[in-house]
Design an enzyme around this catalytic site. Structure first.
Site, PDB file in Angstrom:
ATOM      1  N   ASP A  97       0.836  -1.199   0.000  1.00  0.00           N
ATOM      2  CA  ASP A  97       0.000   0.000   0.000  1.00  0.00           C
ATOM      3  C   ASP A  97       0.872   1.251   0.000  1.00  0.00           C
ATOM      4  OD1 ASP A  97      -1.968   1.872   0.211  1.00  0.00           O
ATOM      5  OD2 ASP A  97      -2.730   1.215   2.163  1.00  0.00           O
ATOM      6  N   ASP A 104      -2.243   5.877  -5.312  1.00  0.00           N
ATOM      7  CA  ASP A 104      -2.424   4.960  -4.185  1.00  0.00           C
ATOM      8  C   ASP A 104      -2.552   3.532  -4.703  1.00  0.00           C
ATOM      9  OD1 ASP A 104      -2.995   3.666  -1.854  1.00  0.00           O
ATOM     10  OD2 ASP A 104      -4.809   4.785  -1.388  1.00  0.00           O
TER      11      ASP A 104
END
Length: 441
Positions: A84, A295
């Site tokens: 992430d 992201d």
């Protein structure tokens, strides 16, 4: 004595389920001969409530995430972590009891690791390096640094900061700080992930802790193969990269994530038509709301309301007569994706669609074909499957930001240069890129 660190250039070939990714790990300070290692990496559907999501993260019923299998501890324990780029703290679900009973995956047992070291709340790690945590670190009754992670379903998980040895193949990285979190009762037994690997710009992210100067990835849109590189890369054989600078601010703002990979958003094109969007909607305001970030931990792309509405209206206008709109005002996919179409199940492919280009300062990301529509799993109306535009309205999620998810990053070489503070983009056939790099092993 400093622990031995192996090779400065590890090429890791990853066979996996649904997603095959090549991981190249480079430890910059040690010079030695290249060595090839293998690690499993895969894509996985993460159930709702399984992964903690800080307030600025998006909430989904399900989210396809990219995971990597590494080892943690001494002796090493196998763990699987979601990658992430939108989070700082890496964390693992931990068994913090002193029991010696068998602990099934995906739990990490710190009591079985001789290199596990809890971090005190008076240490500089706890007092100064946790400044950008969504929920501030605190001190528990044992004077240990205490962390709290919030979940998408409004529950939370608590635990302590600690350090231990993280292993990528034979590359050993001692003293990596992470959160050893109590495993929540909401853990879904169908998920095999042990935790999350934070890779943003925060001081406690993995890339910051092991001093990775650059990382890149390339994810295929056809067979879900791809590559992930940690360290230097050479993309000269694939063409030139267009760079856009990372936006950095020193003053904390209420709605600005200073640890995110933030860039300057300049506009949107549908086909070659530049949409008439005021610059005021594309730049952060005085509170920091309106930043644009990449992201890898988010699947789709979400735009602030006025910008999303402009894209929705133009895409709808350019697909009139090509696709049949789902006429159901009560249906919204993933809370925020409300432009959906009925596609006959006997169609072998969706008709040609207008491309959508995200324009950044100095670079452009063109999204086309299958990347634009996503078939809603299991949803059928009559003889039609339901496909939705892969852009959503972040206003409906309560998120004051533009989020560029990994679905729109397919077939793009994405380079994050942490030394020059920039992001490089180039269109690429990521399945062929993977084959080429595999041929260089």
């Amino acid at each position: 004595m400093r622990p031995k660190t192996t090779c400065n250039n590890h090429t890791i070939l990853i066979p996996c389920f649904n997603l095959a990714i090549l991981l190249i790990l480079q430890t910059p300070l040690i010079m030695c001969e290249a060595k090839t290692l293998t690690l499993p990496l895969k894509s996985q559907v993460i159930p709702s409530g399984y992964l903690p999501r800080p307030p600025n993260k998006l909430r989904f019923n399900h989210n396809v995430s990219l995971t990597i299998s590494i080892t943690v501890g001494t002796p090493p324990q196998n763990v699987s972590m979601v990658i992430d780029t939108g989070s700082e703290l890496s964390w693992l679900h931990c068994n913090n009891t002193n029991t010696t009973r068998f602990i099934p995956d995906p739990i990490f047992n710190p009591n079985s690791s001789s290199s596990y070291l809890p971090i005190s709340c008076s240490s500089s790690t706890c007092t100064t390096r946790t400044r950008d945590f969504p929920i501030p670190a605190s001190c528990d009754s044992n004077n240990l640094c205490h962390a709290t992670l919030s979940y998408a379903d409004a529950s939370s998980s608590e635990g302590n900061l600690a350090s231990d040895t993280f292993g990528f193949g034979s590359s050993v990285n001692p003293g990596v700080v992470f959160g050893c979190m109590n495993s929540p009762f909401t853990t879904n037994p169908d998920s095999n992930t042990t935790g999350l690997m934070g890779m943003n710009l925060g001081s406690l992210s993995l890339v910051s802790q092991i001093k990775i100067p650059k990382f890149s990835y390339c994810i295929s849109g056809s067979d879900f193969s791809g590559i992930l590189l940690l360290g230097e890369s050479n993309f000269s054989w694939g063409g030139s990269l267009n760079y856009t600078s990372l936006v950095q601010i020193s003053t904390p703002l209420p709605y600005f994530d200073r640890s995110a990979y933030t860039v300057r958003f300049k506009g949107i094109k549908v086909s070659d038509k530049l949409l008439n969007i005021s610059d005021n909607f594309l730049v952060p305001d005085h509170t920091g709301a309106g930043q644009t970030m990449f992201d890898l931990g988010t699947q789709f792309t979400f735009l602030l309301g006025p910008v999303y509405n402009a894209l929705r209206d133009e895409f709808l206008n350019q697909t009139i007569g090509t696709l049949r709109v789902l006429d159901d005002p009560n249906f919204v996919f993933q809370i925020a994706m409300d432009l959906c179409y009925r596609v006959p199940m006997n169609w072998s492919e969706v008709p040609e669609l207008p491309s959508v280009s995200l324009v950044f300062e100095g670079a452009e990301m063109r999204i086309s074909g299958d990347q634009l529509l996503y078939r809603v799993p299991g949803l059928v109306r009559g003889n039609d499957s339901i496909y939705c535009l892969t852009f959503g309205n972040s206003d409906l999620l309560g998120v004051e930001a533009f989020i560029i998810g990994h679905h729109q990053q397919q077939n793009m070489w994405m380079e994050f240069d942490l030394v020059e503070h920039r992001v490089g983009l180039a269109h690429a056939q990521c399945d062929l890129v993977g084959q080429k790099l595999l041929g260089l092993r």
